[in-house]
Design an enzyme around this catalytic site. Structure first.
Site, PDB file in Angstrom:
ATOM      1  N   CYS A  45       7.973   0.716  -8.765  1.00  0.00           N
ATOM      2  CA  CYS A  45       6.612  -0.008  -8.582  1.00  0.00           C
ATOM      3  C   CYS A  45       6.091   0.880  -8.241  1.00  0.00           C
ATOM      4  O   CYS A  45       5.740   1.360  -7.384  1.00  0.00           O
ATOM      5  CB  CYS A  45       6.850  -1.397  -8.535  1.00  0.00           C
ATOM      6  N   THR A  47       3.886   0.022  -6.044  1.00  0.00           N
ATOM      7  CA  THR A  47       3.712  -0.218  -4.571  1.00  0.00           C
ATOM      8  C   THR A  47       5.310   0.350  -3.783  1.00  0.00           C
ATOM      9  O   THR A  47       5.204   0.892  -2.635  1.00  0.00           O
ATOM     10  CB  THR A  47       3.810  -2.117  -4.484  1.00  0.00           C
ATOM     11  N   HIS A  52       3.489   3.837  -3.116  1.00  0.00           N
ATOM     12  CA  HIS A  52       3.075   3.180  -1.700  1.00  0.00           C
ATOM     13  C   HIS A  52       4.426   3.544  -0.661  1.00  0.00           C
ATOM     14  O   HIS A  52       3.430   4.404  -0.014  1.00  0.00           O
ATOM     15  CB  HIS A  52       2.222   2.339  -1.993  1.00  0.00           C
ATOM     16  N   HIS A  95      11.842  -4.788  -5.984  1.00  0.00           N
ATOM     17  CA  HIS A  95      11.849  -5.895  -6.579  1.00  0.00           C
ATOM     18  C   HIS A  95      11.831  -6.487  -8.332  1.00  0.00           C
ATOM     19  O   HIS A  95      12.092  -6.947  -8.655  1.00  0.00           O
ATOM     20  CB  HIS A  95      10.346  -6.628  -5.691  1.00  0.00           C
ATOM     21  N   GLU A  96      11.641  -5.448  -9.283  1.00  0.00           N
ATOM     22  CA  GLU A  96      11.195  -5.268 -10.337  1.00  0.00           C
ATOM     23  C   GLU A  96      12.396  -5.215 -11.203  1.00  0.00           C
ATOM     24  O   GLU A  96      13.325  -4.272 -11.855  1.00  0.00           O
ATOM     25  CB  GLU A  96      10.003  -3.963 -11.257  1.00  0.00           C
ATOM     26  N   CYS A 105       5.882 -20.339   3.194  1.00  0.00           N
ATOM     27  CA  CYS A 105       5.930 -20.892   4.095  1.00  0.00           C
ATOM     28  C   CYS A 105       6.445 -22.361   4.230  1.00  0.00           C
ATOM     29  O   CYS A 105       6.703 -23.090   4.473  1.00  0.00           O
ATOM     30  CB  CYS A 105       5.013 -20.673   4.387  1.00  0.00           C
ATOM     31  N   CYS A 130       0.821 -24.346   4.604  1.00  0.00           N
ATOM     32  CA  CYS A 130      -0.641 -23.339   4.855  1.00  0.00           C
ATOM     33  C   CYS A 130      -1.135 -24.561   3.408  1.00  0.00           C
ATOM     34  O   CYS A 130      -0.985 -24.733   2.591  1.00  0.00           O
ATOM     35  CB  CYS A 130      -0.001 -21.940   4.676  1.00  0.00           C
ATOM     36  N   CYS A 153      -0.083 -23.067   0.576  1.00  0.00           N
ATOM     37  CA  CYS A 153       0.436 -23.586   0.112  1.00  0.00           C
ATOM     38  C   CYS A 153       0.801 -25.489  -0.407  1.00  0.00           C
ATOM     39  O   CYS A 153       1.114 -26.110  -1.290  1.00  0.00           O
ATOM     40  CB  CYS A 153       2.027 -23.943   0.452  1.00  0.00           C
ATOM     41  N   CYS A 196       0.114 -17.780  -0.497  1.00  0.00           N
ATOM     42  CA  CYS A 196       0.447 -18.762   0.784  1.00  0.00           C
ATOM     43  C   CYS A 196      -0.079 -17.825   1.223  1.00  0.00           C
ATOM     44  O   CYS A 196      -0.075 -16.639   1.925  1.00  0.00           O
ATOM     45  CB  CYS A 196       1.974 -19.370   0.680  1.00  0.00           C
TER      46      CYS A 196
HETATM   47 ZN   LIG Z   1       6.130  -4.843  -8.974  1.00  0.00          ZN
HETATM   48 ZN   LIG Z   2       2.227 -21.618   3.152  1.00  0.00          ZN
END
Ligand SMILES: [Zn+2]
Ligand SMILES: [Zn+2]
Length: 345
Positions: free
Chosen positions: A41, A43, A46, A64-65, A94, A97, A100, A108
Site C-alpha cells: 500500500c 501507507t 510511507h 494489510h492488503e 474501541c 467512544c 463507536c 473510532c
Molecule cells: Zn492500504
Molecule cells: Zn471507538
C-alpha cells in the site's frame, strides 16, 4: 502447539528482515489466517520511507492488503470456518467512544489499524479479531482477492459521494486508489474521466477504457466542460494529494457538485473557497471503509468489474520483500505490487 513461520520485520531505515517467528495461536474471538498474498500500500511505502517510525516502531510486521485461507479459529467464533478463503478489514475499534456509540466504528477515536499499530499480514500466519474477517467465494483467485482492501476504499468513496447512474465523474490522480475509484464509479453508472500526469498510468487508464486528461497538456476544466456541455463534473474524487489537484477539483465541479476528499493531504493546501459559495459545492471526507464496503468490494472483484490482472503489475516472494519495496519505490510504471507470502493450497 506452536508453528514456526516466516515473517518480514520492518527494522527502520528502509530495511526489512525476513526471519522465523512463532505463529500466534487464536484466542477466543480470534481467527488465524494462512496468508497467500499481501499488496504493498502507499501507507506501507510511507513506513518504508521512515515517515511513520514513531507509530510503527522498529520491529513491526506490516501489511494489510491481504488474502488467505482460515487455518484455525478460537473459541466463540461462529461465522468463519477452517479452510474458507478470507480477507481482513484491518480496523480494530474501541467500542466505547462517541464515534463507536454513533455506529461509525471505522472512524473510532481510538482506532487501531492492523498492520501499522499491530503486526500485519507480511507473515505466513496472521491472527486477527474474528469480527474483522470477511469470507470469500470458493472460486475467487487469492491474488485478485489481495485487491479487496483498496477496492473497499474505492467503494466507500463512491458510496459517500452518493453517485447516481449517468452522472459525470472526474477522478484526479490515476494511482492504484484513483484507478480503483474510477472502476467502482463506472460500475455504479458514472461516466468517468481520469486526470493524471504520468504517461504510463494514462496508458493503463486508457487500456481500462477510461477517458483521460493530461493536465500538463490540456486544461482539465476546459476538457470537462467540453465533455459535459459546460456543466462540469457532478462528482469529483481528489486522489492526487497535490495543490494542482485541489485547484482542479474546484475548477471542474458542476454546480452543486460533490467533491470527495480521498487523498491524505499531509500539507494544508490552498482551497478556492469562493467556489463553494458561488456554485454551492459540497466537500465530503471519506476515510477507510465500513463492512458494507467490504462486501461490495468482494462482489466487484468476483464479477470482474475490477480488472485485477491489469491493476496487479508485480508479484514477488516474501523472501524478496526488500527488493520489491525498492523496485516499487523507483518504478514509474508499477501500479499494484503483491508479495506472495506463502502457499495456501
Ligand atoms: Zn492500504
Ligand atoms: Zn471507538
Amino acid at each position: 502447539m506452536s508453528d514456526t513461520i516466516q515473517a518480514a520485520f520492518y527494522h527502520g531505515d528502509r530495511t526489512f528482515a525476513v526471519k522465523d517467528t512463532q505463529a500466534q495461536q487464536p484466542d477466543a474471538g480470534e481467527v488465524a489466517i494462512r496468508i497467500a498474498y499481501c499488496g504493498i500500500c502507499g501507507t506501507d511505502m510511507h513506513v518504508f520511507h521512515g515517515n511513520m517510525d514513531a507509530r510503527v516502531g522498529f520491529n513491526r510486521i506490516i501489511g494489510h492488503e491481504m488474502s488467505g485461507v482460515v487455518s484455525a479459529v478460537g473459541a466463540d467464533v461462529d461465522h468463519v470456518t477452517v479452510g474458507q478463503k478470507a480477507v481482513v478489514r484491518p480496523l480494530a475499534h474501541c467500542g466505547d467512544c462517541p464515534a463507536c456509540d454513533a455506529g461509525h466504528m471505522h472512524i473510532c477515536h481510538n482506532l487501531k489499524f492492523l498492520g501499522l499499530d499491530t503486526d500485519g499480514a507480511m507473515q505466513e500466519i496472521w491472527t486477527v479479531p474474528a469480527y474483522t474477517v470477511h469470507t470469500l467465494p470458493d472460486d475467487m483467485r487469492l491474488d485478485h482477492a489481495a485487491l479487496i482492501e483498496p477496492v473497499a476504499v474505492a467503494c466507500h468513496d463512491v458510496r459517500m459521494a452518493e453517485l447516481q447512474p449517468g452522472e459525470d465523474v472526474l477522478v484526479i490522480g490515476g494511482g492504484p486508489i484513483g484507478m480503483l475509484c474510477a472502476m467502482a464509479a463506472r460500475e455504479a453508472g458514472g461516466k468517468v474521466t481520469i486526470s493524471e500526469v504520468n504517461q504510463a498510468r494514462l496508458a493503463i487508464a486508457e487500456k481500462l477504457g477510461f477517458e483521460t486528461i493530461n493536465p500538463k497538456e490540456t486544461d482539465p476544466a476546459a476538457a470537462i466542460n467540453e465533455k459535459t456541455g459546460g456543466k462540469g463534473a457532478d462528482v469529483v474524487f481528489e486522489v492526487s494529494g497535490t495543490q494542482p489537484g485541489v485547484d482542479t477539483m474546484t475548477a471542474c465541479a458542476a454546480s452543486r457538485g460533490r467533491i470527495v476528499m480521498v487523498a491524505i493531504h499531509a500539507v494544508k493546501p490552498q482551497i478556492d473557497m469562493f467556489q463553494f459559495f458561488w456554485r454551492e459545492l459540497k466537500l465530503i471526507g471519506a476515510r477507510v471503509y465500513e463492512p458494507a464496503d467490504y462486501e461490495k468490494a468482494i462482489a466487484l472483484v468476483a464479477s470482474g468489474a475490477v480488472d485485477a490482472d491489469t491493476v496487479i503489475t508485480d508479484v514477488s516472494p516474501l523472501a524478496d520483500i526488500q527488493s520489491a519495496f525498492e523496485a516499487l519505490d523507483q518504478s514509474p510504471t508499477a501500479l499494484k505490487s503483491l508479495i506472495k507470502v506463502g502457499e495456501t493450497l
